[in-house]
Design an enzyme around this catalytic site. Structure first.
Site, PDB file in Angstrom:
ATOM      1  N   ARG A  92       0.854  -1.189   0.000  1.00 34.44           N
ATOM      2  CA  ARG A  92       0.000   0.000   0.000  1.00 34.44           C
ATOM      3  C   ARG A  92       0.890   1.239   0.000  1.00 34.44           C
ATOM      4  O   ARG A  92       1.944   1.243   0.627  1.00 34.44           O
ATOM      5  CB  ARG A  92      -0.891   0.044   1.241  1.00 34.44           C
ATOM      6  N   LEU A  93       0.419   2.269  -0.696  1.00 42.05           N
ATOM      7  CA  LEU A  93       1.117   3.545  -0.631  1.00 42.05           C
ATOM      8  C   LEU A  93       0.879   4.158   0.739  1.00 42.05           C
ATOM      9  O   LEU A  93      -0.231   4.102   1.274  1.00 42.05           O
ATOM     10  CB  LEU A  93       0.601   4.503  -1.707  1.00 42.05           C
ATOM     11  N   HIS A  95      12.970  -1.962  -2.718  1.00 38.72           N
ATOM     12  CA  HIS A  95      12.275  -2.233  -3.982  1.00 38.72           C
ATOM     13  C   HIS A  95      13.175  -3.093  -4.876  1.00 38.72           C
ATOM     14  O   HIS A  95      14.373  -2.820  -4.979  1.00 38.72           O
ATOM     15  CB  HIS A  95      11.929  -0.914  -4.676  1.00 38.72           C
TER      16      HIS A  95
END
Length: 192
Positions: free
Chosen positions: A91-92, A109
């Protein structure tokens, strides 16, 4: 000792690498909380095995992102959490947490950002037929994988690479790089 909360949505292999680094005194921090948005996620079991408290929520049970982030914030503040570490959290992060933890949220990432942000970075790299990919650790801002880069490590992609083989290589790098970068940030006072 700084208190960290780890946010995860899946199996939690990076979470486990952080747990192991703390146990082995390679990362001098206390993991005070796991925050998870998927009740079936394996990271919850990992937290339980390590004796780490968990805050598990279902986003649709809240009015909006700000509402569930306020609930998370209450948990973080109640435990005196200094820093948020995203480890496969899908989720952002919204303004509620960004304001309260500005400059104190990091993410890992599976690409060399700014290349291949968002979901399925490994699949994106293979589809683009790039020769090099890697891992990025970065501070979190309001965008998707757009915050300031802290560290990167590159790997070559073999011509015969599959998604599974590249994912295994990426995970191996992540599990070494993330705890090291977190400790370096703690040493430098960057997580204060």
């Amino acid at each position: 000792m700084k208190k960290i909360a780890v946010f995860a949505s899946g199996s939690g292999s990076n979470f486990q690498a952080i747990i192991d680094a703390v146990k082995e005194s390679k990362l001098h921090a206390e993991i005070s909380l796991l925050v998870c948005d998927k009740r079936e996620a394996f990271c919850i079991e990992r937290a339980g095995q390590a004796g780490i408290p968990q805050f598990v929520f279902t986003a649709k049970n809240y009015a909006d992102k700000a509402d569930y982030e306020r609930a998370i914030l209450r948990e973080l503040e109640g435990l005196g959490v200094d820093f948020i570490v995203l480890a496969g959290y899908m989720r952002l992060i919204g303004t509620t947490l960004l304001r309260s933890y500005e400059g104190r949220i990091v993410n890992i990432h599976p690409s060399l950002l700014p290349a291949f942000p968002g979901k399925d970075a490994i699949g994106q790299a293979l589809a683009a037929k790039v020769k090099v990919s890697g891992v990025t650790v970065h501070f979190v801002d309001e965008g998707m994988d757009t915050g300031p880069i802290i560290a990167q490590k590159a790997i070559e992609i073999d011509a015969s690479e599959t998604k599974e083989s590249l994912q295994a290589k990426i995970h191996a790098i992540e599990h070494e790089l993330y705890p090291t970068v977190l400790q370096n940030l703690l040493n430098a006072g960057g997580l204060s």
